[in-house]
Each structure stands twice: as structure tokens, then as C-alpha cells.
Design an enzyme around this catalytic site. Sequence first.
Site, PDB file in Angstrom:
ATOM      1  N   THR A 382     -26.259  -4.439 -28.389  1.00  0.00           N
ATOM      2  CA  THR A 382     -26.336  -5.566 -27.480  1.00  0.00           C
ATOM      3  C   THR A 382     -26.494  -4.971 -26.092  1.00  0.00           C
ATOM      4  O   THR A 382     -26.657  -3.770 -25.937  1.00  0.00           O
ATOM      5  CB  THR A 382     -25.038  -6.403 -27.617  1.00  0.00           C
ATOM      6  OG1 THR A 382     -24.912  -6.850 -28.967  1.00  0.00           O
ATOM      7  CG2 THR A 382     -24.996  -7.610 -26.731  1.00  0.00           C
ATOM      8  N   THR A 400     -28.347 -10.273 -26.608  1.00  0.00           N
ATOM      9  CA  THR A 400     -28.599  -9.423 -27.764  1.00  0.00           C
ATOM     10  C   THR A 400     -29.763  -9.901 -28.617  1.00  0.00           C
ATOM     11  O   THR A 400     -30.148 -11.068 -28.559  1.00  0.00           O
ATOM     12  CB  THR A 400     -27.337  -9.380 -28.656  1.00  0.00           C
ATOM     13  OG1 THR A 400     -27.465  -8.376 -29.643  1.00  0.00           O
ATOM     14  CG2 THR A 400     -27.102 -10.716 -29.343  1.00  0.00           C
ATOM     15  N   GLU A 402     -29.077  -8.682 -31.696  1.00  0.00           N
ATOM     16  CA  GLU A 402     -28.095  -8.366 -32.727  1.00  0.00           C
ATOM     17  C   GLU A 402     -28.128  -6.885 -33.100  1.00  0.00           C
ATOM     18  O   GLU A 402     -27.695  -6.062 -32.315  1.00  0.00           O
ATOM     19  CB  GLU A 402     -28.251  -9.258 -33.952  1.00  0.00           C
ATOM     20  CG  GLU A 402     -27.082  -9.169 -34.934  1.00  0.00           C
ATOM     21  CD  GLU A 402     -25.716  -9.461 -34.318  1.00  0.00           C
ATOM     22  OE1 GLU A 402     -24.708  -9.112 -34.962  1.00  0.00           O
ATOM     23  OE2 GLU A 402     -25.629 -10.023 -33.212  1.00  0.00           O
ATOM     24  N   GLU A 421     -29.546 -12.555 -36.088  1.00  0.00           N
ATOM     25  CA  GLU A 421     -28.175 -13.020 -35.859  1.00  0.00           C
ATOM     26  C   GLU A 421     -27.596 -13.877 -36.975  1.00  0.00           C
ATOM     27  O   GLU A 421     -26.379 -14.061 -37.041  1.00  0.00           O
ATOM     28  CB  GLU A 421     -28.101 -13.765 -34.526  1.00  0.00           C
ATOM     29  CG  GLU A 421     -28.239 -12.820 -33.349  1.00  0.00           C
ATOM     30  CD  GLU A 421     -27.673 -13.410 -32.077  1.00  0.00           C
ATOM     31  OE1 GLU A 421     -26.448 -13.345 -31.909  1.00  0.00           O
ATOM     32  OE2 GLU A 421     -28.450 -13.929 -31.281  1.00  0.00           O
ATOM     33  N   ASP A 424     -24.707 -12.688 -39.037  1.00  0.00           N
ATOM     34  CA  ASP A 424     -23.319 -12.782 -38.579  1.00  0.00           C
ATOM     35  C   ASP A 424     -22.558 -13.882 -39.302  1.00  0.00           C
ATOM     36  O   ASP A 424     -21.342 -13.985 -39.172  1.00  0.00           O
ATOM     37  CB  ASP A 424     -23.270 -13.040 -37.064  1.00  0.00           C
ATOM     38  CG  ASP A 424     -23.305 -11.760 -36.259  1.00  0.00           C
ATOM     39  OD1 ASP A 424     -23.190 -10.673 -36.860  1.00  0.00           O
ATOM     40  OD2 ASP A 424     -23.445 -11.820 -35.027  1.00  0.00           O
ATOM     41  N   SER A 443     -19.563 -14.554 -33.137  1.00  0.00           N
ATOM     42  CA  SER A 443     -19.982 -13.428 -32.297  1.00  0.00           C
ATOM     43  C   SER A 443     -18.738 -12.728 -31.762  1.00  0.00           C
ATOM     44  O   SER A 443     -17.622 -13.242 -31.873  1.00  0.00           O
ATOM     45  CB  SER A 443     -20.834 -13.958 -31.141  1.00  0.00           C
ATOM     46  OG  SER A 443     -21.073 -12.959 -30.179  1.00  0.00           O
ATOM     47  N   GLY A 464     -21.844  -3.773 -28.485  1.00  0.00           N
ATOM     48  CA  GLY A 464     -21.227  -2.990 -29.552  1.00  0.00           C
ATOM     49  C   GLY A 464     -20.697  -3.778 -30.723  1.00  0.00           C
ATOM     50  O   GLY A 464     -19.866  -3.270 -31.476  1.00  0.00           O
ATOM     51  N   GLY A 465     -21.122  -5.048 -30.916  1.00  0.00           N
ATOM     52  CA  GLY A 465     -20.597  -5.815 -32.039  1.00  0.00           C
ATOM     53  C   GLY A 465     -19.085  -5.958 -31.924  1.00  0.00           C
ATOM     54  O   GLY A 465     -18.556  -6.192 -30.840  1.00  0.00           O
TER      55      GLY A 465
END
Length: 569
Positions: A382, A400, A402, A421, A424, A443, A464-465
Amino acid sequence: MGYRRGKSLSRDLEKQSYDRETAVGTKGMVVSPHWAATDIGEKVLKEGGNAVDAAAAIQFALNVVEPMMTGIGGSGFLMVYDNKKKDVKIYDGHTRAPKGVHPEMFLDEKGEVVDFRKRSTHGTAVGIPGILKVMDKAINEHGSKTLADLIQPAIDAAEKGFKVNWVLEEALQNFQYRLGKEAKAFYFPEGKSLKEGDTLVKEHLAKTFRILQKEGISAFYEGEIAEAIVSNLKEEGGIMTLEDLKNCRLTIDEPIWGDYKGYKIASSAPPSAGGLTVIQVLKILETFDLSQYDARSWEKYFLITEAMRLAFSDKIAYSGDPECSSLPIEGLLHDDYIAERVRAINFERRNDAIDFGNPWKYQDGKPNQVIRQPDDLEKSETTHFTVVDQWGNIAACTSTVEHPFGSGIMVKGYGFLLNNELTDFDANPGGINEAQPDKRPVSCKSPTILFKDDKPILTLGSPGGPTIIGSVFQTIINIIDHKMNLKEAIEEPRIFASAGPLIEWEPGISMEAKGEMESKGFEFGDKPSRIGNVQAIQIDHEKGRLYGAADSSREGKAAGITEDQIKVS
């Protein structure tokens, strides 16, 4: 050679990087993960633009120079602090699911979860992009410049070309498997990967930006760009329709608020679980005196790891889209529930029994069913950038596509990548985060602002998720508990853990402390890795100064503005 979170550099190069990554200003500050995007945002401020103007220009610029991280085919959360109104709002352009999705969309004919690499690079992974809706709405409500003007610098950069940096080269080498046919042909001309120093021209992306410049973002959601998106996705087995794009909507949300040692914290609200989890971790840690421990002590590592494991167990169980499900937000942050979670921490050993708790005891509502998910997700990427303007307004955006290069699907003739995305959503259906039409997946984006005495004193965020959460709260405790300056707080080596015993770690952590943690039942990854990429601005109201710092894990830049640099119209 000195250690840096991005690369090991000679002393001369390290000094040059440090000078680029830190800045002091009095009338404005821009910090982004790429120097070219910062330069564009800085120019907007110098020409009298405000924080939202600069943020929009940066977002378009990053689509040019950081295509693996963000772009108009993705989504984002933009936090805006209006200094005149003393008000914080979040422009939520998180991706939504097309009408054709269903809870079992990521299961094969045997009812088993499709491998992540396969499901995340398929047309069904692409959600309805929302970042353009965010920028357009924020500009209309807060901006002083036109969308057309703010796109122009990105057009110039795309047409002139830019130098590929080591970050993009590394991403191409590591994630070329994610690229579809169109993207592979573009980024691997004649079958060879682009290298650092190569010049990359993006004529198709420039064309797309010129359409948006002339026709507005409606061309993306209803016009020729929309038709190209749907046509491309149909070829890739996707389910998005022109109606899905036309009906795309955003929300403007209140932030999640919390407190930590006398500071008020505003962070992202659901469907991002990031802000809530950052605040829950900090509420758990507030019951301990972290300042008594060295920043690299095993005790500090132990506490933040167990706090993360507790909070992430809850995050996995109770995060979803508030438009579709009741969420136990009040319960998760209730003082009695926090005390209950703290009792799970024992310095003798890692708690083998950590799992989600029951925050519904402290809040009215119907408890949701918790469905266990496969642990097969790869690390997402991101970008985050932040701006403070001469009027004291703040814009902080995490955006992002993703995972690196998103779905890998590049829209033919238009030069931008589409997100992945929808992966997710839970792959195993039945839980609070299962895929449904018009729903937003969970998210972890966490654009955050800290206040002291009702005045903003720090704005920060990270990519960084799930590791976003760890990067944000560790930077905060480094500043508040360990009294580090902004750059030190960002560069301090980080660790990260989700619900399990495995810890990701960065070079530079104490090996002695690592050994002590291992003796208490924790497991560390075989090799260190970079965690996050924090961009932040600190505001000193007494001195009238702004301090900016970019993380060395990319080629970020901080640029400060002084009064004499601002053009008077």
C-alpha cells in the site's frame, strides 16, 4: 556501512538519504514515500494550495511512480482535519463488491479454498475502485484548486518519463508472477525486467489522466474508461458491470477515537479494522509503564507482541462492514474488557491460549458467528502520505491496489492496474466478513492523528496490510514512551505478530532480547524483513514548527515550507 530500513548505504549516501527524508517547516509540510510525489505536493503548497489539494496531486503522482502500491484502479482512506472547524472526517473510498459476488466465490468445485495466488490474480478479485471518488469529493468540499490542475503534474511525469528506482525494480523481480499479459509486456519489455535507472514513459496512463482532466471522474465510472475496465475484466473472468461502476459510492465517516497517556487519537473507522485495533493495542499497553524498559528490551517486545496477539484475535473475529453487520466497537474498547484482556498477559511465558474474547458482554447487540480462515494470505502493499498546510489543515491518506501490482490486470490502452481487494473478504463463508454485493471487505489502513490539549500534534500512517497496525502504534509509543524524535521513532526496528506465535522482525532488533523471547515460547521468522513504511509529521505549536520524516524503507522525501516560499496571489 550503516543500517537503514531500506538498504545498507555508504555514509555519504546515508547522509544524503537522511537529508531527503527529514525536513523542518513553518508554513507547511509534505511527506510521501517517493521524492517525485513529494516535490509535486510541495509545489502545490508553495502555489497557495491547501492540504487536500496537495494530497490529490500526490495521489495521482504516485500512480505514475509507485504503480505496484497504488493507483486509480484502487481504493483508499483519506483523513482530513479542518483546522477552522476543528473537525476530523474520513473520506472512505474503500472498494465495494460488484452485484455479482457471492459468499462462496473463492471456493472451488470441491468446496475448498482456491489458492491465494490464483484467486488474487483473477478477474473476480477486482473490487469497484473508490480512490477517485475520494479525491473528487474532498477537493469539492475542501480544495482550492481544480481536479484538472491537480492531475497535470502527474501527466507531465508520465509523458516525460521517470527513472525506475530500486523499490520498483525489487517489486518487479519479486512479484512478476502477479502480472497479467498486458502488464508483463509493459514492465518487461522484450522479456527483460526494468532496472533501476531505466526511464519509463507512461503514454497510456497520461491519456487516461487527460480524459479525467477534461471530463471529470465520471469518465472513469460511466464513460469510456469504465467500458474499458468492464471489457478487460470480462476477458479475465471478472463479474464487474457498467452498472456496478456507475453506482459506486463513498461514505464520509467519523473517526474512531481513543486515548493514550493524555493524548487523544483519531484513526480510521470500519470497514477498516486498523484504527480500532491500533487503539485497542494502545489501551492494553497503557496499563503498563513501557518507559521503564529499553526500546529494544525483551520486556518491551514481550508486551507489544502479546498486546498485538490479543487485539488481532479480536480483529479477525469481529471486523466487518458496519453497513452490513453490527460490530462490537464499544465492547472492544470498554475498560472492563481491556482489563480482561490484560489479565491474559503473563511475563513468565507466551500465552498459548490467546484467542478472541467476548466484547459483546459489554455492549448490546447480537454476537456474530466466527469462521476460521486459511492462513494463506501474502503480504500486501500500500502507500501512505500526509500533508499539513499553512492554515493548519491536515490530509493523511492510505491508498492501495492491495497486493503488489494488485490483480496484475492492466486496463488495455489506459495504463493502470486494477486492485485485488475482494480477496480481503473471508475465503471461507459464513462469517462477518464474507463476500456480499455492495459490501466492503475488511481493511487495516490506519491514517491517524494525535491531539494534545485538542490541538493536532502528530499525523502518521503506513502501508503493509495487517502490519500497518504494528507500524503505527510502535511509532506512537516510540515517541510518547521512549521519547524519540520523529525520525528515530520511525527508524527504530519493528516487530510484528498477528494472533499466532510467529514474529516478523527487522534487522537491528536486539539479538539478546530475541533469544529471551524464544525461550518464552515465541517463534521468529528465519530472516528479517522490512515492516511498513511510515510517513509522519509532528507539529510543535509552541515553536511554530513542523517536523517531517519519511521512512527509509523506500525512497521517501519530506519537504518543509516556509512563509517566504509561498506565492502571494
